[in-house]
Design a protein around this motif. Structure first.
Motif, PDB file in Angstrom:
ATOM      1  N   ALA A 298      -4.279   3.397   3.715  1.00  0.00           N
ATOM      2  CA  ALA A 298      -5.689   3.262   4.092  1.00  0.00           C
ATOM      3  C   ALA A 298      -6.028   1.817   4.422  1.00  0.00           C
ATOM      4  CB  ALA A 298      -6.593   3.746   2.947  1.00  0.00           C
ATOM      5  N   GLN A 299      -7.089   1.654   5.199  1.00  0.00           N
ATOM      6  CA  GLN A 299      -7.566   0.308   5.543  1.00  0.00           C
ATOM      7  C   GLN A 299      -8.059  -0.424   4.301  1.00  0.00           C
ATOM      8  OE1 GLN A 299     -10.842   0.398   8.263  1.00  0.00           O
ATOM      9  NE2 GLN A 299     -10.908  -1.817   8.556  1.00  0.00           N
ATOM     10  N   LEU A 300      -8.642   0.329   3.381  1.00  0.00           N
ATOM     11  CA  LEU A 300      -9.275  -0.251   2.202  1.00  0.00           C
ATOM     12  C   LEU A 300      -9.143   0.736   1.047  1.00  0.00           C
ATOM     13  CD1 LEU A 300     -11.090  -2.819   1.600  1.00  0.00           C
ATOM     14  CD2 LEU A 300     -13.035  -1.299   1.851  1.00  0.00           C
TER      15      LEU A 300
ATOM     16  N   LEU B 192      -7.571  -5.134   0.478  1.00  0.00           N
ATOM     17  CA  LEU B 192      -7.491  -5.165   1.941  1.00  0.00           C
ATOM     18  C   LEU B 192      -6.080  -5.622   2.304  1.00  0.00           C
ATOM     19  CD1 LEU B 192      -9.618  -4.744   4.247  1.00  0.00           C
ATOM     20  CD2 LEU B 192      -9.763  -7.217   4.376  1.00  0.00           C
ATOM     21  N   SER B 193      -5.310  -4.763   2.963  1.00  0.00           N
ATOM     22  CA  SER B 193      -3.884  -5.030   3.102  1.00  0.00           C
ATOM     23  C   SER B 193      -3.394  -5.214   4.534  1.00  0.00           C
ATOM     24  CB  SER B 193      -3.090  -3.891   2.448  1.00  0.00           C
ATOM     25  OG  SER B 193      -3.479  -2.633   2.970  1.00  0.00           O
ATOM     26  N   ARG B 194      -4.280  -5.081   5.530  1.00  0.00           N
ATOM     27  CA  ARG B 194      -3.846  -5.208   6.923  1.00  0.00           C
ATOM     28  C   ARG B 194      -4.291  -6.549   7.517  1.00  0.00           C
ATOM     29  NH1 ARG B 194      -5.402   1.034   8.705  1.00  0.00           N
ATOM     30  NH2 ARG B 194      -3.993   2.041   7.190  1.00  0.00           N
ATOM     31  N   TYR B 195      -3.484  -7.074   8.412  1.00  0.00           N
ATOM     32  CA  TYR B 195      -3.677  -8.433   8.915  1.00  0.00           C
ATOM     33  C   TYR B 195      -5.016  -8.619   9.633  1.00  0.00           C
ATOM     34  CZ  TYR B 195      -2.989 -12.750  11.537  1.00  0.00           C
ATOM     35  OH  TYR B 195      -3.161 -14.003  12.071  1.00  0.00           O
ATOM     36  N   ASP B 196      -5.329  -7.789  10.604  1.00  0.00           N
ATOM     37  CA  ASP B 196      -6.560  -7.971  11.383  1.00  0.00           C
ATOM     38  C   ASP B 196      -7.790  -7.925  10.487  1.00  0.00           C
ATOM     39  OD1 ASP B 196      -5.172  -8.284  13.724  1.00  0.00           O
ATOM     40  OD2 ASP B 196      -5.475  -6.228  14.435  1.00  0.00           O
TER      41      ASP B 196
ATOM     42  N   ASP C  55       2.522  -7.250   8.141  1.00  0.00           N
ATOM     43  CA  ASP C  55       1.943  -6.165   8.937  1.00  0.00           C
ATOM     44  C   ASP C  55       2.631  -6.113  10.304  1.00  0.00           C
ATOM     45  OD1 ASP C  55       0.376  -4.351  10.309  1.00  0.00           O
ATOM     46  OD2 ASP C  55      -1.529  -5.183   9.611  1.00  0.00           O
ATOM     47  N   SER C  56       3.334  -5.025  10.572  1.00  0.00           N
ATOM     48  CA  SER C  56       4.091  -4.910  11.829  1.00  0.00           C
ATOM     49  C   SER C  56       3.185  -4.769  13.043  1.00  0.00           C
ATOM     50  CB  SER C  56       5.048  -3.715  11.757  1.00  0.00           C
ATOM     51  OG  SER C  56       4.341  -2.514  11.514  1.00  0.00           O
ATOM     52  N   ALA C  57       1.894  -4.487  12.823  1.00  0.00           N
ATOM     53  CA  ALA C  57       0.961  -4.429  13.942  1.00  0.00           C
ATOM     54  C   ALA C  57       0.713  -5.829  14.523  1.00  0.00           C
ATOM     55  CB  ALA C  57      -0.365  -3.809  13.500  1.00  0.00           C
ATOM     56  N   THR C  58       0.988  -6.854  13.744  1.00  0.00           N
ATOM     57  CA  THR C  58       0.805  -8.245  14.177  1.00  0.00           C
ATOM     58  C   THR C  58       2.137  -8.964  14.363  1.00  0.00           C
ATOM     59  OG1 THR C  58      -1.346  -8.408  13.093  1.00  0.00           O
ATOM     60  CG2 THR C  58      -0.200 -10.476  13.542  1.00  0.00           C
ATOM     61  N   PHE C  59       3.076  -8.738  13.453  1.00  0.00           N
ATOM     62  CA  PHE C  59       4.348  -9.457  13.464  1.00  0.00           C
ATOM     63  C   PHE C  59       5.484  -8.536  13.893  1.00  0.00           C
ATOM     64  CE2 PHE C  59       1.598 -11.445  10.319  1.00  0.00           C
ATOM     65  CZ  PHE C  59       1.621 -12.774  10.717  1.00  0.00           C
ATOM     66  N   ASP C  60       6.126  -8.865  14.999  1.00  0.00           N
ATOM     67  CA  ASP C  60       7.252  -8.074  15.486  1.00  0.00           C
ATOM     68  C   ASP C  60       8.393  -8.120  14.477  1.00  0.00           C
ATOM     69  OD1 ASP C  60       8.715  -6.558  17.442  1.00  0.00           O
ATOM     70  OD2 ASP C  60       9.812  -8.393  17.926  1.00  0.00           O
ATOM     71  N   LYS C  61       8.942  -6.939  14.159  1.00  0.00           N
ATOM     72  CA  LYS C  61      10.020  -6.847  13.159  1.00  0.00           C
ATOM     73  C   LYS C  61       9.636  -7.637  11.908  1.00  0.00           C
ATOM     74  CE  LYS C  61      13.644  -6.272  16.649  1.00  0.00           C
ATOM     75  NZ  LYS C  61      14.900  -6.838  17.226  1.00  0.00           N
TER      76      LYS C  61
END
Length: 418
Positions: A39-41, A52-56, A337-343
């Motif tokens: 979950a986002q939160l 809160l665990s996602r980069y964006d 977070d792989s949505a921001t950092f490749d591999k």
């Protein structure tokens, strides 16, 4: 009076999260990946906080000073914990600390302090830091086998800070006790009541040393001295008051010690247990700077995250963060977070680390980041250069700590062929 823990949204289940579980300090990433995927939160009842665990999302919250604050006094449980009543010494430091100031005062103090901590100002400390590092390594070399944490990493920051503030020699042990006391007392629920008198005494002794040093420097200014710079800096008629000077000098001691010790130890471990990385850094010493940034991203030593407190009810991720509730920005998760950092799971010393938020983001970006980076770069660089045949002896051991993955011991044989 017990805190009300029923404020979490019925639509958002409680997080199955325990940063004190066996094995978490050694490898928190499966637990953090689970949080990020679910979950986002999520609400964490045991910590009375939203996670809160996602980069964006992390960047968005750290930038948002209108709806979130770093001021702990806004926390709905602050009065319940009663830390200021229990520990007046901590209140003395907190009253003018950067995390306790209103936005306008925070901006004013940062503007006054920043010139003393710019990359150029910190670079002037390089010869002093290098000399301290070499002296510590001389002592370590005589042992053959050392504990990187105890015999190396812990020996450097206290001496650097003492040199920066031109404090009397031989105060390293006091710095360590002062730091330990302040960190523990920030979380009074974690303090054993039998420890409290001793912690308060250590804090009082540290505070008195800082006060005396400030007055000495006010009466006898020194050239190229960070404390003199802080005392004399003026911007449009504004100067730092006594409380602000005490809080800032104390923050340099406390923040500069713990962060630097762990970053040195984690960097050495991450390099030594990856032979290919060790070979790359030895072949291209300039890669060390980026390697340190990758350690901060890939193996962050924070147990949890950066705390923020809601200034109003905030809708996020299908849940409502109530005014006064704590939100923990989980750096260890966001930086993977792989949505921001490749591999993201790969340790890559050539990675572009511009997106890193390891030292925070926005108005509360860590003022001591330049100093920490320089200390670690000089310390680890000298360590790798002086002992080309060194060998890691097993895995690190971790000790109990409320907010940090405390690498308590890391054994290294410096000259295996001897």
């Amino acid at each position: 009076m017990q805190p009300n823990e029923t404020n979490q949204s019925a639509a958002r289940p409680a997080a199955d999260f325990n940063p004190y579980a066996p094995g978490y300090d050694q490898n928190p990433y499966p637990a953090l990946e689970k949080l990020r995927a679910e979950a986002q939160l999520q609400y964490w009842p045991a910590g009375r906080a939203w996670l809160l665990s996602r980069y964006d999302d992390a960047v968005a919250v750290l930038r948002d000073s209108k709806r979130f604050t770093a001021d702990r006094s806004e926390w709905e449980f602050a009065s319940v914990l009663g830390s200021a009543v229990l520990i007046p010494e901590l209140e003395e430091l907190n009253k003018y600390g950067l995390f306790s100031l209103a936005n306008q005062d925070h901006a004013r103090v940062r503007k006054l302090v920043s010139p003393a901590l710019t990359p150029r100002a910190i670079e002037r400390l390089k010869p002093e830091i290098q000399a301290i590092v070499e002296d510590v390594l001389d002592a370590a070399a005589a042992k053959g086998t050392i504990d990187v944490t105890l015999d190396f990493a812990e020996k450097i920051p206290a001496r650097v800070i003492g040199s920066m503030l031109k404090m009397p020699k031989g105060r390293e042990e006091l710095f360590l006790r002062f730091t330990d006391a302040v960190v523990k007392c920030f979380l009074p629920g974690m303090v054993n009541p039998q420890e409290l008198d001793g912690l308060r005494a250590d804090m009082r002794e540290g505070i008195e040393l800082v006060k005396a040093t400030i007055e000495d420097r006010r009466n006898a200014p020194l050239e190229n001295d960070i404390l003199t710079t802080l005392i004399q800096t003026e911007e449009q008629g504004e100067r730092l008051n006594k409380g602000e000077l005490l809080a800032l000098a104390s923050a340099l001691i406390v923040g500069g010690f713990e962060t630097t010790v762990h970053l040195i130890a984690f960097t050495i471990y991450n390099v030594l247990h990856r032979p290919e990385v060790l070979a790359q850094v030895r072949a291209e010493p300039d890669l060390l700077r980026n390697t340190i940034e990758e350690v901060l991203r890939h193996d962050n030593f924070g147990k949890m995250g950066i705390a923020r407190y809601a200034l109003e009810d905030v809708e996020m991720g299908g849940a409502t963060i109530k005014k006064g509730q704590m939100l923990l920005v989980m750096l260890g998760s966001a930086l993977r977070d792989s949505a921001t950092f490749d591999k993201a799971e790969v340790f890559d010393v050539r990675r572009n680390t511009n997106a890193s938020i390891a030292f925070g983001h926005g108005a509360h970006y860590c003022l001591g980041a330049n100093l920490a980076r320089l200390e670690v770069q000089l310390a680890v660089g000298a360590f790798l250069r002086r002992f080309p045949e060194m060998k890691l002896l097993g895995q690190p051991s971790f000790g109990q700590h409320p907010v940090i993955r405390k690498m308590e011991s890391l054994k290294v044989q410096l000259n295996p062929t001897v």
